[in-house]
Design a protein around this motif. Sequence first.
Motif, PDB file in Angstrom:
ATOM      1  N   ILE A  47     -40.703  16.078  21.991  1.00  0.00           N
ATOM      2  CA  ILE A  47     -40.926  14.568  22.367  1.00  0.00           C
ATOM      3  C   ILE A  47     -42.415  14.444  22.704  1.00  0.00           C
ATOM      4  N   TYR A  48     -42.916  13.318  22.419  1.00  0.00           N
ATOM      5  CA  TYR A  48     -44.406  13.014  22.630  1.00  0.00           C
ATOM      6  C   TYR A  48     -44.679  11.634  23.515  1.00  0.00           C
ATOM      7  N   PHE A  49     -45.304  11.480  24.631  1.00  0.00           N
ATOM      8  CA  PHE A  49     -45.614  10.358  25.107  1.00  0.00           C
ATOM      9  C   PHE A  49     -47.138   9.864  25.040  1.00  0.00           C
ATOM     10  N   GLN A  50     -47.508   8.857  24.707  1.00  0.00           N
ATOM     11  CA  GLN A  50     -48.683   8.161  24.949  1.00  0.00           C
ATOM     12  C   GLN A  50     -48.578   7.143  25.944  1.00  0.00           C
ATOM     13  N   GLY A  51     -49.180   7.486  27.148  1.00  0.00           N
ATOM     14  CA  GLY A  51     -48.826   6.523  28.379  1.00  0.00           C
ATOM     15  C   GLY A  51     -47.449   6.692  28.770  1.00  0.00           C
ATOM     16  N   ASN A  52     -46.865   5.370  28.624  1.00  0.00           N
ATOM     17  CA  ASN A  52     -45.482   5.477  28.992  1.00  0.00           C
ATOM     18  C   ASN A  52     -44.414   5.210  27.968  1.00  0.00           C
ATOM     19  N   SER A  53     -45.085   5.140  26.602  1.00  0.00           N
ATOM     20  CA  SER A  53     -44.202   4.849  25.509  1.00  0.00           C
ATOM     21  C   SER A  53     -44.132   6.247  24.792  1.00  0.00           C
ATOM     22  N   ALA A  54     -43.070   6.315  23.877  1.00  0.00           N
ATOM     23  CA  ALA A  54     -42.740   7.639  23.233  1.00  0.00           C
ATOM     24  C   ALA A  54     -42.805   7.349  21.811  1.00  0.00           C
ATOM     25  N   PRO A  55     -43.717   7.468  21.027  1.00  0.00           N
ATOM     26  CA  PRO A  55     -43.917   7.020  19.845  1.00  0.00           C
ATOM     27  C   PRO A  55     -43.188   8.077  18.823  1.00  0.00           C
ATOM     28  N   ASP A  56     -43.070   9.040  19.291  1.00  0.00           N
ATOM     29  CA  ASP A  56     -42.510  10.496  18.594  1.00  0.00           C
ATOM     30  C   ASP A  56     -41.466  10.892  19.372  1.00  0.00           C
ATOM     31  N   LYS A  57     -40.190  10.632  19.089  1.00  0.00           N
ATOM     32  CA  LYS A  57     -38.796  11.418  19.730  1.00  0.00           C
ATOM     33  C   LYS A  57     -38.314  12.190  18.591  1.00  0.00           C
ATOM     34  N   SER A  58     -39.046  12.580  17.391  1.00  0.00           N
ATOM     35  CA  SER A  58     -38.121  13.187  16.402  1.00  0.00           C
ATOM     36  C   SER A  58     -37.721  14.616  16.606  1.00  0.00           C
ATOM     37  N   GLY A  59     -38.201  15.139  17.747  1.00  0.00           N
ATOM     38  CA  GLY A  59     -37.847  16.445  18.075  1.00  0.00           C
ATOM     39  C   GLY A  59     -36.637  16.676  19.054  1.00  0.00           C
ATOM     40  N   LEU A  60     -36.006  15.595  19.435  1.00  0.00           N
ATOM     41  CA  LEU A  60     -34.814  15.487  20.394  1.00  0.00           C
ATOM     42  C   LEU A  60     -33.699  15.987  19.850  1.00  0.00           C
ATOM     43  N   PRO A  61     -33.096  17.057  20.010  1.00  0.00           N
ATOM     44  CA  PRO A  61     -32.108  17.870  19.128  1.00  0.00           C
ATOM     45  C   PRO A  61     -30.642  16.885  19.325  1.00  0.00           C
ATOM     46  N   SER A  62     -30.386  16.075  20.232  1.00  0.00           N
ATOM     47  CA  SER A  62     -29.164  15.280  20.060  1.00  0.00           C
ATOM     48  C   SER A  62     -29.382  14.305  21.040  1.00  0.00           C
ATOM     49  N   ASP A  63     -28.243  13.408  21.183  1.00  0.00           N
ATOM     50  CA  ASP A  63     -28.418  12.054  22.052  1.00  0.00           C
ATOM     51  C   ASP A  63     -28.198  12.661  23.330  1.00  0.00           C
ATOM     52  N   ARG A  64     -27.799  13.739  23.826  1.00  0.00           N
ATOM     53  CA  ARG A  64     -27.585  14.385  25.119  1.00  0.00           C
ATOM     54  C   ARG A  64     -28.848  14.546  25.702  1.00  0.00           C
ATOM     55  N   PHE A  65     -30.028  14.477  24.979  1.00  0.00           N
ATOM     56  CA  PHE A  65     -31.321  14.642  25.490  1.00  0.00           C
ATOM     57  C   PHE A  65     -32.107  13.315  25.459  1.00  0.00           C
ATOM     58  N   SER A  66     -32.747  13.060  26.537  1.00  0.00           N
ATOM     59  CA  SER A  66     -33.675  11.863  26.951  1.00  0.00           C
ATOM     60  C   SER A  66     -34.695  12.270  27.817  1.00  0.00           C
ATOM     61  N   ALA A  67     -35.874  11.471  27.448  1.00  0.00           N
ATOM     62  CA  ALA A  67     -36.854  11.653  28.394  1.00  0.00           C
ATOM     63  C   ALA A  67     -37.712  10.281  28.904  1.00  0.00           C
ATOM     64  N   GLU A  68     -38.338  10.263  29.826  1.00  0.00           N
ATOM     65  CA  GLU A  68     -39.068   9.002  30.207  1.00  0.00           C
ATOM     66  C   GLU A  68     -40.263   9.435  30.961  1.00  0.00           C
TER      67      GLU A  68
END
Lengths: 116, 115
Positions: A47-68
């Motif tokens: 996942i990539y963050f710019q500031g507090n937003s995450a424009p690219d979450k494409s790499g998270l392998p499943s919905d068990r993964f989250s980031a903030e």
Amino acid sequence: GAGVSQSPSNKVTEKGKDVELRCDPISGHTALYWYRQSLGQGLEFLIYFQGNSAPDKSGLPSDRFSAERTGGSVSTLTIQRTQQEDSAVYLCASSLGGGSLGETQYFGPGTRLLVL
Amino acid sequence: AQSVTQLDSQVPVFEEAPVELRCNYSSSVSVYLFWYVQYPNQGLQLLLKYLSGSTLVKGINGFEAEFNKSQTSFHLRKPSVHISDTAEYFCAVTLNSGGYQKVTFGIGTKLQVIP
């Protein structure tokens, strides 16, 4: 100055438990990246963050993964209901951001996660 | 899409011998190329990068790499290795995607320097 720091450095957990991994980027860096490094797999973008937003979450392998990311600084990667295949080294990197090309990413030492 | 191939997963070499770590990439657009090094139990750190200009890039610790557009390669070289060069080396390509850099890493090459 201080580099990228990650905590914990090592984490052992039981299958099914939730874990939180923390990343403190270099002060002033607006871009933040999470990667997973598994044996023989190289670095896998999560996942990539710019500031507090995450424009690219494409790499998270499943919905068990989250980031903030809060305050444009600290980021937390959460893995719910961990599985043995989640065992890996989780690396965080930061860069100045702003979209300039060829930016260097500065990496933390990683969190080594072992799911039993 | 972009991809990076590091052909050698492990490279053993004797101390003071030369070494070349190979990296090939594929991309339909212009890319920027990096080599990162990871010492045992540490995070990755930048060794060198190619953005534009001279195709021969010099980095830290005596390493250099040459960008070859026709062969889509960015091989890393050092004329004489030291024990302290034992580490894992990652080649990476990056392109501008939606206003940020999307980085693709190779699987890494472990350099083992033998005394």
